[in-house]
Design a protein around this motif. Sequence first.
Motif, PDB file in Angstrom:
ATOM      1  N   GLN B  55       0.783  -1.113   0.027  1.00  0.00           N
ATOM      2  CA  GLN B  55       0.048  -0.044  -0.151  1.00  0.00           C
ATOM      3  C   GLN B  55       0.943   1.135   0.115  1.00  0.00           C
ATOM      4  OE1 GLN B  55      -2.566  -0.444   3.394  1.00  0.00           O
ATOM      5  NE2 GLN B  55      -3.720  -2.199   2.270  1.00  0.00           N
ATOM      6  N   TYR B  56       1.945   0.986   0.846  1.00  0.00           N
ATOM      7  CA  TYR B  56       3.059   2.316   0.793  1.00  0.00           C
ATOM      8  C   TYR B  56       3.442   2.560  -0.590  1.00  0.00           C
ATOM      9  CZ  TYR B  56       7.333   4.507   2.073  1.00  0.00           C
ATOM     10  OH  TYR B  56       8.394   5.323   1.960  1.00  0.00           O
ATOM     11  N   LEU B  57       3.699   1.428  -1.358  1.00  0.00           N
ATOM     12  CA  LEU B  57       4.221   1.476  -2.783  1.00  0.00           C
ATOM     13  C   LEU B  57       3.252   2.383  -3.435  1.00  0.00           C
ATOM     14  CD1 LEU B  57       5.947  -1.853  -3.437  1.00  0.00           C
ATOM     15  CD2 LEU B  57       7.004   0.233  -2.793  1.00  0.00           C
ATOM     16  N   VAL B  58       1.945   2.006  -3.566  1.00  0.00           N
ATOM     17  CA  VAL B  58       1.021   2.779  -4.363  1.00  0.00           C
ATOM     18  C   VAL B  58       1.249   4.216  -3.840  1.00  0.00           C
ATOM     19  CG1 VAL B  58      -1.339   3.028  -4.562  1.00  0.00           C
ATOM     20  CG2 VAL B  58      -0.523   0.703  -4.435  1.00  0.00           C
ATOM     21  N   LEU B  59       1.098   4.620  -2.644  1.00  0.00           N
ATOM     22  CA  LEU B  59       1.107   5.775  -2.080  1.00  0.00           C
ATOM     23  C   LEU B  59       2.326   6.513  -2.982  1.00  0.00           C
ATOM     24  CD1 LEU B  59       0.078   5.612   1.449  1.00  0.00           C
ATOM     25  CD2 LEU B  59      -1.210   6.437  -0.498  1.00  0.00           C
ATOM     26  N   LEU B  60       3.628   5.800  -2.817  1.00  0.00           N
ATOM     27  CA  LEU B  60       4.701   6.500  -3.398  1.00  0.00           C
ATOM     28  C   LEU B  60       4.381   6.802  -4.925  1.00  0.00           C
ATOM     29  CD1 LEU B  60       7.744   4.505  -2.425  1.00  0.00           C
ATOM     30  CD2 LEU B  60       7.311   6.617  -1.639  1.00  0.00           C
ATOM     31  N   VAL B  61       3.901   5.876  -5.593  1.00  0.00           N
ATOM     32  CA  VAL B  61       3.554   6.366  -7.039  1.00  0.00           C
ATOM     33  C   VAL B  61       2.666   7.362  -7.207  1.00  0.00           C
ATOM     34  CG1 VAL B  61       2.574   5.095  -9.013  1.00  0.00           C
ATOM     35  CG2 VAL B  61       3.983   3.738  -7.914  1.00  0.00           C
ATOM     36  N   LEU B  62       1.464   7.059  -6.461  1.00  0.00           N
ATOM     37  CA  LEU B  62       0.514   8.533  -6.521  1.00  0.00           C
ATOM     38  C   LEU B  62       1.133   9.798  -6.024  1.00  0.00           C
ATOM     39  CD1 LEU B  62      -2.651   6.622  -5.743  1.00  0.00           C
ATOM     40  CD2 LEU B  62      -1.918   7.243  -7.895  1.00  0.00           C
ATOM     41  N   TRP B  63       2.055   9.825  -5.161  1.00  0.00           N
ATOM     42  CA  TRP B  63       2.677  11.235  -4.710  1.00  0.00           C
ATOM     43  C   TRP B  63       3.465  11.622  -5.787  1.00  0.00           C
ATOM     44  CZ3 TRP B  63       4.244   8.467   0.618  1.00  0.00           C
ATOM     45  CH2 TRP B  63       3.133   8.350   1.481  1.00  0.00           C
ATOM     46  N   GLU B  64       4.115  10.706  -6.502  1.00  0.00           N
ATOM     47  CA  GLU B  64       4.770  11.269  -7.738  1.00  0.00           C
ATOM     48  C   GLU B  64       4.037  11.803  -8.897  1.00  0.00           C
ATOM     49  OE1 GLU B  64       8.138   9.032  -9.445  1.00  0.00           O
ATOM     50  OE2 GLU B  64       8.646   8.121  -7.356  1.00  0.00           O
ATOM     51  N   ARG B  65       2.794  11.221  -9.062  1.00  0.00           N
ATOM     52  CA  ARG B  65       1.958  11.703 -10.036  1.00  0.00           C
ATOM     53  C   ARG B  65       0.656  10.943  -9.743  1.00  0.00           C
ATOM     54  NH1 ARG B  65       2.334  10.706 -16.801  1.00  0.00           N
ATOM     55  NH2 ARG B  65       0.585  11.614 -17.149  1.00  0.00           N
ATOM     56  N   ASP B  66      -0.330  11.963  -9.580  1.00  0.00           N
ATOM     57  CA  ASP B  66      -1.753  11.486  -9.112  1.00  0.00           C
ATOM     58  C   ASP B  66      -2.887  11.185 -10.438  1.00  0.00           C
ATOM     59  OD1 ASP B  66      -3.670  10.913  -7.470  1.00  0.00           O
ATOM     60  OD2 ASP B  66      -4.112  12.872  -6.714  1.00  0.00           O
ATOM     61  N   GLY B  67      -3.695  10.470  -9.966  1.00  0.00           N
ATOM     62  CA  GLY B  67      -4.628  10.605 -11.077  1.00  0.00           C
ATOM     63  C   GLY B  67      -4.261   9.348 -12.105  1.00  0.00           C
ATOM     64  N   LEU B  68      -3.685   8.260 -11.762  1.00  0.00           N
ATOM     65  CA  LEU B  68      -3.084   7.201 -12.756  1.00  0.00           C
ATOM     66  C   LEU B  68      -4.299   6.102 -12.832  1.00  0.00           C
ATOM     67  CD1 LEU B  68       0.500   6.688 -11.611  1.00  0.00           C
ATOM     68  CD2 LEU B  68      -0.213   7.775 -13.440  1.00  0.00           C
ATOM     69  N   MET B  69      -4.091   5.473 -13.896  1.00  0.00           N
ATOM     70  CA  MET B  69      -4.958   4.159 -14.085  1.00  0.00           C
ATOM     71  C   MET B  69      -4.454   3.176 -13.382  1.00  0.00           C
ATOM     72  SD  MET B  69      -5.287   4.651 -18.423  1.00  0.00           S
ATOM     73  CE  MET B  69      -5.304   2.777 -18.431  1.00  0.00           C
ATOM     74  N   VAL B  70      -5.284   2.237 -13.243  1.00  0.00           N
ATOM     75  CA  VAL B  70      -4.826   0.988 -12.463  1.00  0.00           C
ATOM     76  C   VAL B  70      -3.722   0.059 -13.168  1.00  0.00           C
ATOM     77  CG1 VAL B  70      -5.481  -1.414 -11.904  1.00  0.00           C
ATOM     78  CG2 VAL B  70      -6.841   0.435 -11.656  1.00  0.00           C
ATOM     79  N   SER B  71      -3.521   0.309 -14.590  1.00  0.00           N
ATOM     80  CA  SER B  71      -2.646  -0.481 -15.447  1.00  0.00           C
ATOM     81  C   SER B  71      -1.350   0.426 -15.272  1.00  0.00           C
ATOM     82  CB  SER B  71      -3.342  -0.496 -16.618  1.00  0.00           C
ATOM     83  OG  SER B  71      -3.578   0.657 -17.197  1.00  0.00           O
ATOM     84  N   GLU B  72      -1.604   1.823 -15.100  1.00  0.00           N
ATOM     85  CA  GLU B  72      -0.085   2.636 -15.048  1.00  0.00           C
ATOM     86  C   GLU B  72       0.419   2.387 -13.545  1.00  0.00           C
ATOM     87  OE1 GLU B  72      -0.968   6.429 -17.819  1.00  0.00           O
ATOM     88  OE2 GLU B  72      -2.082   6.458 -15.844  1.00  0.00           O
TER      89      GLU B  72
END
Lengths: 160, 160
Positions: B55-72
């Motif tokens: 879950q923390y990894l998902v947050l890291l990704v979204l903190w870098e760039r928000d509003g991504l598709m699941v596949s991204e």
Amino acid sequence: MYSFAMNPKQASARRKLGTSLLLGEQLCFALYSTMAAMNKVYRRLLRELGVTYPQYLVLLVLWERDGLMVSEIGERLFLDSATLTPLLKRMEALGLLRRKRARDDERQVIVSLTAQGLEMKRRAAAVPDGVFCASGCTPVELASIRDHLLLLRARLLKNA
Amino acid sequence: MYSFAMNPKQASARRKLGTSLLLGEQLCFALYSTMAAMNKVYRRLLRELGVTYPQYLVLLVLWERDGLMVSEIGERLFLDSATLTPLLKRMEALGLLRRKRARDDERQVIVSLTAQGLEMKRRAAAVPDGVFCASGCTPVELASIRDHLLLLRARLLKNA
DNA sequence: AAACTATACATCGTGAACGATCTAATAGCA
DNA sequence: TGCTATTAGATCGTTCACGATGTATAGTTT
């Protein structure tokens, strides 16, 4: 179009400390994703043997020394009984090993290979070579990464 | 009192190739067990944030760039929808993010952080430092291991 | 338009991993 | 002999990971 919380200068300072919040810079994610990639390679190699990677690890342990207690297997693999008990039961159902209580201390469950589990060692001989090929690394590189990881592991366990 | 299948000379030859059946010599087990140790450290650090490591990894990704598709998200983390869908649903239930179908292409689910999910970035700032301390390594060592692992990962994925 | 293909997720089943808790057996000791 | 503490496993509940499959939408071909 990335949004950083830190300005580039701050980010650079943090990068030097290895403590960035950026995914691509984190050692732990490199570890996590490399392990996943390695797992994929093993899955393909182990499919014909009909075992999973953790099951293969148990076999490696028992091939080195048979007739261990559950907790002794756990010590070598850094796993506890909550993980090992069901795993070993699945392997027993596959006919790879036997579990039986020790007569002198009935708290202990002794795990020993069946003929089939022993025989599988022969068929598994190709597995490490397959991984070696897939890694595309020289033996020296592999040994170097391994030794760095083992050092890191020891420090992490000490501070965990 | 170990029983080896190979005599010492054979074992030594194999060791040089990095293709031993001995647990202690396998890079992959070093990877596996170091990851487990790292996970233990993260679990302790992330407990107060109330999230798991993936879950923390998902947050890291979204903190870098928000509003991504699941596949991204999946591309960045090397995970597929079978893993991400339930994981993202749990995070949505925790109030960390929102999932909604894109209007222009209703196959896509856009994942965006809530205020709470964004705010957690501030509280998570201490996490990488905590891991850095637990590692007991110098930043240069950590970066070196990371880069070797990334190289290995690339090769493994190419040959998987 | 109908038929096909590809894409994006969701669902299902199996196998780990592990914290927490439980039970049974043993060891230590007064 | 009893009482307590420790040890060895087993069990439970939650979370990941992923292969296989299903479903809806979008695009492409005839």
